[in-house]
Each structure stands twice: as structure tokens, then as C-alpha cells.
Write a protein that holds these residues in place. Structure first.
Motif, short mmCIF file in Angstrom:
data_model
loop_
_atom_site.label_atom_id
_atom_site.label_comp_id
_atom_site.label_asym_id
_atom_site.label_seq_id
_atom_site.Cartn_x
_atom_site.Cartn_y
_atom_site.Cartn_z
N GLY A 43 0.81 -1.21 0.00
CA GLY A 43 0.00 0.00 0.00
C GLY A 43 0.84 1.25 0.00
O GLY A 43 2.07 1.21 0.00
N ASP A 70 0.27 -9.01 2.59
CA ASP A 70 -0.92 -8.29 2.17
C ASP A 70 -2.12 -9.13 2.57
O ASP A 70 -2.18 -10.31 2.27
CB ASP A 70 -0.92 -8.05 0.66
CG ASP A 70 -1.93 -7.00 0.24
OD1 ASP A 70 -2.92 -6.79 0.96
OD2 ASP A 70 -1.74 -6.40 -0.82
N ARG A 72 -5.04 -8.96 1.51
CA ARG A 72 -5.95 -9.23 0.38
C ARG A 72 -5.36 -10.31 -0.51
O ARG A 72 -4.19 -10.27 -0.85
CB ARG A 72 -6.18 -7.97 -0.42
CG ARG A 72 -7.01 -6.95 0.34
CD ARG A 72 -7.04 -5.66 -0.39
NE ARG A 72 -5.70 -5.09 -0.25
CZ ARG A 72 -5.30 -4.02 -0.87
NH1 ARG A 72 -6.08 -3.40 -1.70
NH2 ARG A 72 -4.10 -3.55 -0.69
N VAL A 74 -5.86 -11.35 -3.97
CA VAL A 74 -6.47 -11.03 -5.27
C VAL A 74 -5.43 -11.28 -6.36
O VAL A 74 -4.24 -11.28 -6.10
CB VAL A 74 -6.99 -9.57 -5.33
CG1 VAL A 74 -8.10 -9.34 -4.31
CG2 VAL A 74 -5.87 -8.59 -5.11
N SER A 78 -5.39 -7.37 -10.54
CA SER A 78 -6.61 -6.79 -9.97
C SER A 78 -6.37 -5.32 -9.60
O SER A 78 -5.29 -4.96 -9.14
CB SER A 78 -7.03 -7.57 -8.72
OG SER A 78 -8.05 -6.88 -8.04
N ALA A 79 -7.38 -4.50 -9.74
CA ALA A 79 -7.30 -3.10 -9.32
C ALA A 79 -7.13 -2.98 -7.81
O ALA A 79 -6.67 -1.97 -7.31
CB ALA A 79 -8.56 -2.37 -9.77
N GLU A 80 -7.48 -4.01 -7.07
CA GLU A 80 -7.35 -4.02 -5.61
C GLU A 80 -5.99 -4.51 -5.14
O GLU A 80 -5.71 -4.54 -3.95
CB GLU A 80 -8.45 -4.87 -4.99
CG GLU A 80 -9.83 -4.28 -5.22
CD GLU A 80 -10.91 -5.13 -4.57
OE1 GLU A 80 -10.58 -6.12 -3.91
OE2 GLU A 80 -12.08 -4.78 -4.73
N SER A 81 -5.12 -4.92 -6.06
CA SER A 81 -3.80 -5.40 -5.69
C SER A 81 -2.84 -4.24 -5.49
O SER A 81 -2.89 -3.24 -6.20
CB SER A 81 -3.26 -6.32 -6.80
OG SER A 81 -1.94 -6.70 -6.52
N ASN A 82 -1.95 -4.36 -4.52
CA ASN A 82 -0.91 -3.36 -4.31
C ASN A 82 0.24 -3.60 -5.26
O ASN A 82 1.15 -2.92 -5.37
CB ASN A 82 -0.39 -3.41 -2.87
CG ASN A 82 -1.40 -2.87 -1.91
OD1 ASN A 82 -2.17 -2.00 -2.22
ND2 ASN A 82 -1.39 -3.40 -0.69
#
Length: 82
Positions: A43, A70, A72, A74, A78-82
Motif C-alpha cells: 500500500g 498483504d 488481500r 487477489v 486486480s485493481a485491488e492489488s498493491n
């Protein structure tokens, strides 16, 4: 162990305090252990601390293994991946 919560006035203080706390912790552990394994959160929030930590005196980075942590799970694209 109960966690300690620190409040900082601004991003600069966050960076300074975070860097000092982590650098002191790592230096103390390196006096006890030969090698450390450290998981770093992804992040944008910790980036300034990581940058300052890389220059912190007293931390022997040759004895530290870094891993990405992390919460998450994903796909990498993914757009949610750092």
C-alpha cells in the motif's frame, strides 16, 4: 501483549516516528539474532517510512530477509492489488 497506539500530527511526524520505532526494534533484534525475517505491508501508507528506513543507521540490511505481506488475496492484475 497489548499494542501501543501512537498519534502523529502530520505525515512528516508519522514518517519520523515510524522509522525510529522500526529501526530501533530491528537493531535490537539484530543484537540477539543472526538473521531476521520481516514482513512488510503493501500500500501507499508505509512508503515514506520504508524509504527513510532504508537509510536508517544501525540496521544491517544484509542480515534481514524482507517479504511482502498483504491481507488481500487477489490476482496480481486486480485493481485491488498493491
Amino acid at each position: 501483549m497489548k499494542p501501543t497506539i501512537y498519534k502523529t500530527a502530520d505525515a512528516g511526524e508519522f514518517t519520523r516516528k515510524g522509522t525510529t520505532l522500526i529501526a530501533d526494534f530491528l537493531a535490537a533484534r539484530l543484537r540477539e539474532k543472526r538473521v531476521l525475517n520481516v514482513a512488510l505491508s503493501g500500500g501507499k501508507s508505509p512508503v515514506s517510512v520504508y524509504a527513510a528506513l532504508a537509510r536508517a543507521p544501525g540496521v544491517d540490511w544484509s542480515r534481514i530477509n524482507l517479504f511482502l505481506a498483504d491481507e488481500r488475496y487477489v490476482p496480481l492484475n486486480s485493481a485491488e492489488s498493491n
